[in-house]
Enzyme design. Structure first.
Site, PDB file in Angstrom:
ATOM      1  N   GLY A  99       0.846  -1.182   0.000  1.00  0.00           N
ATOM      2  CA  GLY A  99       0.000   0.000   0.000  1.00  0.00           C
ATOM      3  C   GLY A  99       0.883   1.233   0.000  1.00  0.00           C
ATOM      4  O   GLY A  99       2.046   1.185  -0.431  1.00  0.00           O
TER       5      GLY A  99
ATOM      6  N   ILE B 218       2.258   2.852   2.539  1.00  0.00           N
ATOM      7  CA  ILE B 218       3.433   2.717   3.401  1.00  0.00           C
ATOM      8  C   ILE B 218       4.427   1.741   2.780  1.00  0.00           C
ATOM      9  O   ILE B 218       5.642   1.980   2.778  1.00  0.00           O
ATOM     10  CB  ILE B 218       3.031   2.274   4.821  1.00  0.00           C
ATOM     11  CG1 ILE B 218       2.148   3.344   5.479  1.00  0.00           C
ATOM     12  CG2 ILE B 218       4.266   2.004   5.679  1.00  0.00           C
ATOM     13  CD1 ILE B 218       1.549   2.933   6.806  1.00  0.00           C
TER      14      ILE B 218
ATOM     15  N   SER C  76      -3.460  -7.163  -4.936  1.00  0.00           N
ATOM     16  CA  SER C  76      -3.501  -6.795  -6.347  1.00  0.00           C
ATOM     17  C   SER C  76      -2.170  -6.176  -6.739  1.00  0.00           C
ATOM     18  O   SER C  76      -1.413  -5.709  -5.899  1.00  0.00           O
ATOM     19  CB  SER C  76      -4.652  -5.813  -6.618  1.00  0.00           C
ATOM     20  OG  SER C  76      -4.519  -4.665  -5.786  1.00  0.00           O
TER      21      SER C  76
ATOM     22  N   ALA D  86       3.158  -3.752  10.971  1.00  0.00           N
ATOM     23  CA  ALA D  86       1.747  -3.735  10.593  1.00  0.00           C
ATOM     24  C   ALA D  86       0.865  -3.928  11.818  1.00  0.00           C
ATOM     25  O   ALA D  86       0.546  -2.976  12.528  1.00  0.00           O
ATOM     26  CB  ALA D  86       1.478  -4.809   9.541  1.00  0.00           C
ATOM     27  N   ARG D  87       0.477  -5.165  12.089  1.00  0.00           N
ATOM     28  CA  ARG D  87      -0.302  -5.519  13.266  1.00  0.00           C
ATOM     29  C   ARG D  87       0.262  -6.818  13.850  1.00  0.00           C
ATOM     30  O   ARG D  87       0.650  -7.724  13.106  1.00  0.00           O
ATOM     31  CB  ARG D  87      -1.791  -5.715  12.920  1.00  0.00           C
ATOM     32  CG  ARG D  87      -2.519  -4.416  12.610  1.00  0.00           C
ATOM     33  CD  ARG D  87      -2.687  -3.567  13.864  1.00  0.00           C
ATOM     34  NE  ARG D  87      -3.370  -2.310  13.592  1.00  0.00           N
ATOM     35  CZ  ARG D  87      -2.762  -1.170  13.281  1.00  0.00           C
ATOM     36  NH1 ARG D  87      -1.444  -1.132  13.198  1.00  0.00           N
ATOM     37  NH2 ARG D  87      -3.458  -0.078  13.064  1.00  0.00           N
TER      38      ARG D  87
ATOM     39  N   GLU E 258      -0.838  -5.709  23.306  1.00  0.00           N
ATOM     40  CA  GLU E 258      -0.066  -4.502  23.595  1.00  0.00           C
ATOM     41  C   GLU E 258      -0.659  -3.756  24.781  1.00  0.00           C
ATOM     42  O   GLU E 258      -1.882  -3.619  24.865  1.00  0.00           O
ATOM     43  CB  GLU E 258      -0.034  -3.603  22.356  1.00  0.00           C
ATOM     44  CG  GLU E 258       0.685  -4.245  21.173  1.00  0.00           C
ATOM     45  CD  GLU E 258       0.698  -3.359  19.925  1.00  0.00           C
ATOM     46  OE1 GLU E 258       0.120  -2.250  19.964  1.00  0.00           O
ATOM     47  OE2 GLU E 258       1.289  -3.775  18.922  1.00  0.00           O
TER      48      GLU E 258
ATOM     49  N   HIS F  81       5.342   0.065  19.458  1.00  0.00           N
ATOM     50  CA  HIS F  81       4.341   0.515  18.480  1.00  0.00           C
ATOM     51  C   HIS F  81       4.461   2.031  18.243  1.00  0.00           C
ATOM     52  O   HIS F  81       3.518   2.787  18.489  1.00  0.00           O
ATOM     53  CB  HIS F  81       2.927   0.159  18.947  1.00  0.00           C
ATOM     54  CG  HIS F  81       1.934   0.101  17.814  1.00  0.00           C
ATOM     55  ND1 HIS F  81       0.836  -0.713  17.824  1.00  0.00           N
ATOM     56  CD2 HIS F  81       1.872   0.779  16.633  1.00  0.00           C
ATOM     57  CE1 HIS F  81       0.140  -0.557  16.715  1.00  0.00           C
ATOM     58  NE2 HIS F  81       0.756   0.349  15.970  1.00  0.00           N
ATOM     59  N   ILE F  82       5.618   2.433  17.726  1.00  0.00           N
ATOM     60  CA  ILE F  82       5.887   3.864  17.522  1.00  0.00           C
ATOM     61  C   ILE F  82       6.048   4.211  16.043  1.00  0.00           C
ATOM     62  O   ILE F  82       6.712   5.186  15.688  1.00  0.00           O
ATOM     63  CB  ILE F  82       7.139   4.314  18.303  1.00  0.00           C
ATOM     64  CG1 ILE F  82       8.368   3.483  17.905  1.00  0.00           C
ATOM     65  CG2 ILE F  82       6.891   4.237  19.802  1.00  0.00           C
ATOM     66  CD1 ILE F  82       9.684   4.017  18.459  1.00  0.00           C
TER      67      ILE F  82
END
Length: 331
Positions: free
Chosen positions: A157, A159, A180, A238-239, A268, A287-288
């Site tokens: 995407g 990022i 895609s 990402a996650r 988290e 997570h920064i």
């Protein structure tokens, strides 16, 4: 005329929400570093016309149904897996996020994490501070080169494309896997599309930037790590739940891969006793990804703009649930 009521689930700088305080009555959870309590969130949802929420807040069906006057939830993040989108749409609530403004900042952090893991930066810094540096030696804390290596980006995407641009500056070969094809990345950066398996097998650095969905949950499992090179470094910005953390730990301990750079975790904040944090070949961050002062302020301001737009009956800049517009038109 009574001003609309807005609740913000963390304490934000007054300067960042100045436009909102002129327009609405604003109440904030009084703590910056402590998550809003569940019962408090529910009680505020009952009164609020709008809420600005954090990624750590669970904004589920119960919250949506409590918010009988709620018109918009603006999430201070590009992700929105903490929000029940279907329930929001069902209840006529717009959901907004903060994409674009954090793209370059998150890409910077992602590439910094890659470099830190490859060159053992954190380990080396701790080595010096602990007084362990006694002499120079040819292979003291030797890491691995980044330049001219192959990076595999899962999730091309905005990022992902920004990370690819940085990788191009290091003369890296760029592979990517996405739902895609990204023809722009192929044309401008020479990125090569490949299957997930091919990417894992060929990449020296595997970078996860895919959103968390039912399809991507535990995408990086034992099988995925075993397909990677033993010299490979895995980076996740990402996650956390996209990764099976037990499988990642086993891969690192067993030597299936060489190292990892992690900015996100399944739970988290991660507990300090977590096995991954005991490994020297893991660089762990809290997570920064988007945490620069400039970008976080822009994210806050965008949330305020979205809230004001919805409360004024206008279309917000970054609407997540497009179906809300259709429902709004049919009311």
């Amino acid at each position: 005329m009574t001003k609309p009521y807005v609740f913000i689930t963390r304490k934000l700088p007054d300067t960042a929400i100045a436009s909102l305080t002129k327009y609405a009555e604003v109440k904030m959870w009084p703590y910056e570093d402590v998550p809003v309590e569940r019962e408090f969130l529910l009680s505020e949802a009952k009164k609020a016309d709008a809420m600005i929420t954090m990624l750590s807040d669970r904004v589920d069906r119960e919250v949506m149904q409590a918010g009988t006057s709620l018109k918009v939830v603006a999430n201070l993040a590009v992700g929105f897996d903490n929000i029940d989108i279907a329930s929001a749409t069902e209840n006529g609530i717009a959901v907004c996020n903060t994409p674009d403004v954090l793209t370059d900042t998150t890409a910077d952090l992602t590439f910094a994490l890659l470099l830190a893991a490859a060159r053992r930066v954190v380990e080396a810094a701790e080595f010096v501070k602990a007084g362990e540096w006694k002499s120079w030696s040819p292979l003291l804390l030797a890491g691995t080169d980044v330049h001219h290596k192959t990076i595999g980006i899962v999730g091309m995407g905005k990022i992902g494309q920004a990370v690819a641009k940085r990788a191009a500056g290091f003369d890296m070969n760029i592979l990517y896997h996405n739902r895609s094809r990204n023809e722009q990345a192929e044309k401008e950066l020479g990125a090569i599309y490949c299957t997930f398996a091919e990417l894992l097998q060929k990449s020296d650095f595997v970078v996860c930037l895919t959103p968390l969905t039912s399809e991507t949950r535990h995408l990086f499992n034992r099988s995925a790590f075993q397909m990677m090179k033993q010299s490979a470094i895995f980076v996740n910005a990402a996650r956390g739940a996209v990764v099976d953390e037990e499988a990642l730990y086993e891969a690192l301990v067993n030597g299936d891969i060489a190292g990892a750079g992690l900015d996100v975790f399944t739970r988290e904040p991660i507990d300090a006793s977590h096995p991954l944090l005991k490994l020297k070949n893991v660089v762990a961050l809290p997570h920064i990804g988007s945490a620069s002062v400039e970008t976080r302020l822009k994210m806050m301001e965008l949330c305020c703009e979205n809230v004001i737009a919805v409360l004024n009956g206008d279309t917000p800049k970054t609407l997540v649930n497009k179906e809300w517009m259709l429902k709004k038109r049919n009311v």
